[in-house]
Design an enzyme around this catalytic site. Sequence first.
Site, PDB file in Angstrom:
ATOM      1  N   ARG A   1    -109.515  88.599   8.349  1.00 17.18           N
ATOM      2  CA  ARG A   1    -110.489  87.537   8.661  1.00 17.18           C
ATOM      3  C   ARG A   1    -111.258  87.853   9.944  1.00 17.18           C
ATOM      4  O   ARG A   1    -112.449  87.593  10.044  1.00 17.18           O
ATOM      5  CB  ARG A   1    -109.761  86.198   8.791  1.00 17.18           C
ATOM      6  CG  ARG A   1    -110.680  85.065   9.239  1.00 17.18           C
ATOM      7  CD  ARG A   1    -109.969  83.742   9.163  1.00 17.18           C
ATOM      8  NE  ARG A   1    -110.754  82.657   9.722  1.00 17.18           N
ATOM      9  CZ  ARG A   1    -110.303  81.408   9.814  1.00 17.18           C
ATOM     10  NH1 ARG A   1    -109.098  81.100   9.376  1.00 17.18           N
ATOM     11  NH2 ARG A   1    -111.057  80.449  10.329  1.00 17.18           N
TER      12      ARG A   1
ATOM     13  N   ASN B   1    -109.059  80.819  -0.574  1.00 17.49           N
ATOM     14  CA  ASN B   1    -110.520  80.883  -0.421  1.00 17.49           C
ATOM     15  C   ASN B   1    -111.075  82.254  -0.758  1.00 17.49           C
ATOM     16  O   ASN B   1    -110.347  83.238  -0.688  1.00 17.49           O
ATOM     17  CB  ASN B   1    -110.884  80.534   1.034  1.00 17.49           C
ATOM     18  CG  ASN B   1    -110.990  79.049   1.246  1.00 17.49           C
ATOM     19  OD1 ASN B   1    -111.538  78.337   0.403  1.00 17.49           O
ATOM     20  ND2 ASN B   1    -110.488  78.580   2.378  1.00 17.49           N
TER      21      ASN B   1
ATOM     22  N   CYS C   1    -109.756  71.859  -2.294  1.00 16.46           N
ATOM     23  CA  CYS C   1    -110.210  71.953  -0.908  1.00 16.46           C
ATOM     24  C   CYS C   1    -109.997  70.597  -0.258  1.00 16.46           C
ATOM     25  O   CYS C   1    -110.034  69.573  -0.931  1.00 16.46           O
ATOM     26  CB  CYS C   1    -111.692  72.321  -0.893  1.00 16.46           C
ATOM     27  SG  CYS C   1    -112.385  72.361   0.759  1.00 16.46           S
TER      28      CYS C   1
ATOM     29  N   HIS D   1    -117.286  74.046  -0.690  1.00 13.71           N
ATOM     30  CA  HIS D   1    -117.940  74.195   0.615  1.00 13.71           C
ATOM     31  C   HIS D   1    -119.467  74.116   0.489  1.00 13.71           C
ATOM     32  O   HIS D   1    -120.188  74.616   1.347  1.00 13.71           O
ATOM     33  CB  HIS D   1    -117.512  75.490   1.336  1.00 13.71           C
ATOM     34  CG  HIS D   1    -116.069  75.489   1.744  1.00 13.71           C
ATOM     35  ND1 HIS D   1    -115.481  76.504   2.447  1.00 13.71           N
ATOM     36  CD2 HIS D   1    -115.076  74.565   1.539  1.00 13.71           C
ATOM     37  CE1 HIS D   1    -114.207  76.234   2.663  1.00 13.71           C
ATOM     38  NE2 HIS D   1    -113.933  75.054   2.109  1.00 13.71           N
TER      39      HIS D   1
ATOM     40  N   TYR E   1    -119.911  72.054   5.675  1.00 14.72           N
ATOM     41  CA  TYR E   1    -120.312  73.456   5.558  1.00 14.72           C
ATOM     42  C   TYR E   1    -121.811  73.633   5.307  1.00 14.72           C
ATOM     43  O   TYR E   1    -122.330  74.743   5.467  1.00 14.72           O
ATOM     44  CB  TYR E   1    -119.513  74.146   4.441  1.00 14.72           C
ATOM     45  CG  TYR E   1    -118.105  74.547   4.864  1.00 14.72           C
ATOM     46  CD1 TYR E   1    -117.850  75.816   5.374  1.00 14.72           C
ATOM     47  CD2 TYR E   1    -117.038  73.667   4.775  1.00 14.72           C
ATOM     48  CE1 TYR E   1    -116.577  76.200   5.751  1.00 14.72           C
ATOM     49  CE2 TYR E   1    -115.755  74.032   5.152  1.00 14.72           C
ATOM     50  CZ  TYR E   1    -115.527  75.309   5.646  1.00 14.72           C
ATOM     51  OH  TYR E   1    -114.260  75.678   6.020  1.00 14.72           O
TER      52      TYR E   1
HETATM   53  P1  NAD Z   1    -102.254  83.549   6.204  1.00 14.99           P
HETATM   54  O1  NAD Z   1    -102.992  84.643   6.835  1.00 14.99           O
HETATM   55  O2  NAD Z   1    -101.156  82.901   6.937  1.00 14.99           O
HETATM   56  O3  NAD Z   1    -101.710  84.064   4.792  1.00 14.99           O
HETATM   57  C1  NAD Z   1    -100.784  83.313   4.068  1.00 14.99           C
HETATM   58  C2  NAD Z   1     -99.727  84.223   3.506  1.00 14.99           C
HETATM   59  O4  NAD Z   1    -100.241  84.981   2.411  1.00 14.99           O
HETATM   60  C3  NAD Z   1     -99.198  85.263   4.500  1.00 14.99           C
HETATM   61  O5  NAD Z   1     -97.846  85.002   4.810  1.00 14.99           O
HETATM   62  C4  NAD Z   1     -99.412  86.585   3.789  1.00 14.99           C
HETATM   63  O6  NAD Z   1     -98.400  87.517   4.011  1.00 14.99           O
HETATM   64  C5  NAD Z   1     -99.488  86.148   2.355  1.00 14.99           C
HETATM   65  N1  NAD Z   1    -100.049  87.120   1.426  1.00 14.99           N
HETATM   66  C6  NAD Z   1    -101.036  88.019   1.622  1.00 14.99           C
HETATM   67  N2  NAD Z   1    -101.248  88.742   0.509  1.00 14.99           N
HETATM   68  C7  NAD Z   1    -100.376  88.296  -0.420  1.00 14.99           C
HETATM   69  C8  NAD Z   1    -100.094  88.635  -1.771  1.00 14.99           C
HETATM   70  N3  NAD Z   1    -100.745  89.613  -2.386  1.00 14.99           N
HETATM   71  N4  NAD Z   1     -99.119  87.962  -2.423  1.00 14.99           N
HETATM   72  C9  NAD Z   1     -98.424  86.994  -1.812  1.00 14.99           C
HETATM   73  N5  NAD Z   1     -98.645  86.620  -0.546  1.00 14.99           N
HETATM   74  C10 NAD Z   1     -99.603  87.263   0.144  1.00 14.99           C
HETATM   75  O7  NAD Z   1    -103.323  82.465   5.710  1.00 14.99           O
HETATM   76  P2  NAD Z   1    -103.579  80.941   6.048  1.00 14.99           P
HETATM   77  O8  NAD Z   1    -104.463  80.865   7.217  1.00 14.99           O
HETATM   78  O9  NAD Z   1    -102.332  80.178   6.037  1.00 14.99           O
HETATM   79  O10 NAD Z   1    -104.447  80.540   4.792  1.00 14.99           O
HETATM   80  C11 NAD Z   1    -103.952  80.775   3.509  1.00 14.99           C
HETATM   81  C12 NAD Z   1    -105.024  80.708   2.461  1.00 14.99           C
HETATM   82  O11 NAD Z   1    -105.353  79.370   2.165  1.00 14.99           O
HETATM   83  C13 NAD Z   1    -106.338  81.392   2.850  1.00 14.99           C
HETATM   84  O12 NAD Z   1    -106.887  82.023   1.723  1.00 14.99           O
HETATM   85  C14 NAD Z   1    -107.192  80.229   3.297  1.00 14.99           C
HETATM   86  O13 NAD Z   1    -108.554  80.507   3.189  1.00 14.99           O
HETATM   87  C15 NAD Z   1    -106.750  79.166   2.330  1.00 14.99           C
HETATM   88  N6  NAD Z   1    -106.971  77.778   2.727  1.00 14.99           N
HETATM   89  C16 NAD Z   1    -107.740  77.042   1.902  1.00 14.99           C
HETATM   90  C17 NAD Z   1    -107.994  75.724   2.164  1.00 14.99           C
HETATM   91  C18 NAD Z   1    -108.908  75.002   1.231  1.00 14.99           C
HETATM   92  O14 NAD Z   1    -109.534  74.034   1.622  1.00 14.99           O
HETATM   93  N7  NAD Z   1    -109.028  75.435  -0.018  1.00 14.99           N
HETATM   94  C19 NAD Z   1    -107.436  75.112   3.293  1.00 14.99           C
HETATM   95  C20 NAD Z   1    -106.623  75.886   4.115  1.00 14.99           C
HETATM   96  C21 NAD Z   1    -106.391  77.218   3.833  1.00 14.99           C
HETATM   97  C1  G6P Z   2    -111.101  73.782   6.053  1.00 16.54           C
HETATM   98  C2  G6P Z   2    -111.556  74.366   4.756  1.00 16.54           C
HETATM   99  C3  G6P Z   2    -110.660  75.472   4.325  1.00 16.54           C
HETATM  100  C4  G6P Z   2    -110.552  76.514   5.401  1.00 16.54           C
HETATM  101  C5  G6P Z   2    -110.079  75.862   6.682  1.00 16.54           C
HETATM  102  C6  G6P Z   2    -110.129  76.842   7.826  1.00 16.54           C
HETATM  103  O1  G6P Z   2    -109.932  73.077   5.844  1.00 16.54           O
HETATM  104  O2  G6P Z   2    -111.592  73.424   3.733  1.00 16.54           O
HETATM  105  O3  G6P Z   2    -111.148  76.004   3.130  1.00 16.54           O
HETATM  106  O4  G6P Z   2    -109.642  77.510   5.010  1.00 16.54           O
HETATM  107  O5  G6P Z   2    -110.870  74.773   7.029  1.00 16.54           O
HETATM  108  O6  G6P Z   2    -109.340  76.387   8.862  1.00 16.54           O
HETATM  109  P1  G6P Z   2    -108.836  77.393   9.978  1.00 16.54           P
HETATM  110  O7  G6P Z   2    -107.948  76.579  10.835  1.00 16.54           O
HETATM  111  O8  G6P Z   2    -108.162  78.513   9.258  1.00 16.54           O
HETATM  112  O9  G6P Z   2    -110.076  77.864  10.677  1.00 16.54           O
HETATM  113 MN    MN Z   3    -111.893  74.406   1.796  1.00 19.14          MN
END
Ligand code: NAD
Ligand code: G6P
Ligand code: MN
Length: 453
Positions: free
Chosen positions: A93, A147, A169, A199, A273
């Site tokens: 990221r 995402n 989301c 978004h 967004y």
């Molecule tokens: P992070 O960097 O902590 O990753 C989460 C975990 O995924 C890590 O422990 C990592 O080792 C694991 N991982 C990586 N590749 C993998 C694979 N191939 N198989 C299994 N596990 C794997 O990430 P985060 O900041 O906790 O965010 C997690 C995800 O959720 C991101 O994609 C983020 O964009 C998404 N997210 C989405 C929303 C939303 O609104 N949709 C909200 C929050 C986070």
């Molecule tokens: C919001 C969005 C997520 C995104 C997150 C990022 O919740 O809906 O899609 O992953 O913000 O938050 P962060 O703390 O990782 O910047």
């Molecule tokens: Mn989102």
Amino acid sequence: PIKIVTIGGGSSYTPELFEGFIKRSKELPIGEIWLVDIEEGKEKLEIVGALAKRMVKAAGLDWKVHLTLDRKEALTDADFVTTQFRVGLLDARIKDERIPLSHGILGQETNGAGGIFKAYRTVPVILDIVEDMKKLCPDAWLVNFTNPSGMITEAVMRYGNWDRVVGLCNVPILCQKIASGSLKIPEEELFFKFAGLNHFHWHRVWDKTGEEKSSQILRDTYSNAESMAEAMEFVRKSAGESGNTNDSGVKNIPNISYLAEQVQNLGIIPCMYHRYYYITQDMLDEELENFAKGETRAEVVKKTEKELFELYKNPDLSIKPPQLEQRGGTFYSDAACELINAIYNDKRIHMVVSTKNNGAISDLPNDVVVEVSSIITSQGPVPISWGSFDPSPKGMLQLMKNMELITIEAAYTGDYGKALQAFTINPLIPHGKITKTLMNEMLIAHKKHLPQF
Ligand code: NAD
Ligand code: G6P
Ligand code: MN
Ligand code: MN
């Protein structure tokens, strides 16, 4: 009993998810939850997994919580599979945000060049997961949070040929809170209709007498940063601790003002967004200032994550610590756990999800994924009709949907020309030699996670 599998179980959001399941334990007969991660995430998985086990125990529940690196074992006979993984973790990221910014181009993890590359890294992995699911749990629902959530959901349907998927989301939930804070009317008394893309959606709001309130909200709250902050202050006060969001509504987006006359003329309410598209230059200026200080959002999050895992290690901790609200994903579990609850119990409630359009937005084909108000049934989401958009939102929506389709096609095929096409039509990426320079630099930086290119 229900078997739930969470891929990316080592995420710092896992306590949020468990809090949501525990809250719903009377309605959801959970038997086991499997947290799956990979070698790189093993330590995180162990720390946050131990906290999850303590949370379950403290709640007096007998759920079996398994931590594993063996995805296939976990997926066998699953009922619900949730995904919250990040290919390449936060270091990837950082590159998504810093490389564009180093060229003076917007750097954001789900928008512009960064969002496109996050899709490129994620599509091969999600399609592998779907192949496993076809063999090991063919009746399961895939609840995708990874995402760019809308594009990943589209890739699962279009290239994975898997329709039992819902993209989620937390932003729509936060938009509803802003409306409630603006009108000073409890959320439950308002009626909402959302449509657009993940978004990139707009909404309309009515009160319980049937009067539309969208214009009033745009005038009172979306016309300057101060009144947006006031609405959020009201949200925080009425929600207590759980309302810990920032002044824009979401922690990762600064509260920079829209252009009052533009949003008022729009007549429908944008999401947080949309700032990247409506006030691109103002957002870029802010990002470049932070970049110069070495403080992109990814870097801030990396620090927060470290602090969170220090807290999670405490053996006396058995709740989700309030510090998790430094992350943008607040209310994440209200979406994920409530969706599972609604499907399992055929609740037929309103939720905003990424699902197949099926005519809900008449400006887009039936078979593309959109983020829309839907009724959640045991058969999945049934989208509610929105109708068609006015020319300004319609023009951007059609461009962005096609940008998404080109992006996932490039992610699937690894076609360089197609990838350049996605960069070209993305409105946040400038055009010319720089388009290729930026793309080549990102292809090299992320090479390890891009087997298709
Ligand atoms: P992070 O960097 O902590 O990753 C989460 C975990 O995924 C890590 O422990 C990592 O080792 C694991 N991982 C990586 N590749 C993998 C694979 N191939 N198989 C299994 N596990 C794997 O990430 P985060 O900041 O906790 O965010 C997690 C995800 O959720 C991101 O994609 C983020 O964009 C998404 N997210 C989405 C929303 C939303 O609104 N949709 C909200 C929050 C986070
Ligand atoms: C919001 C969005 C997520 C995104 C997150 C990022 O919740 O809906 O899609 O992953 O913000 O938050 P962060 O703390 O990782 O910047
Ligand atoms: Mn989102
Ligand atoms: Mn462009």
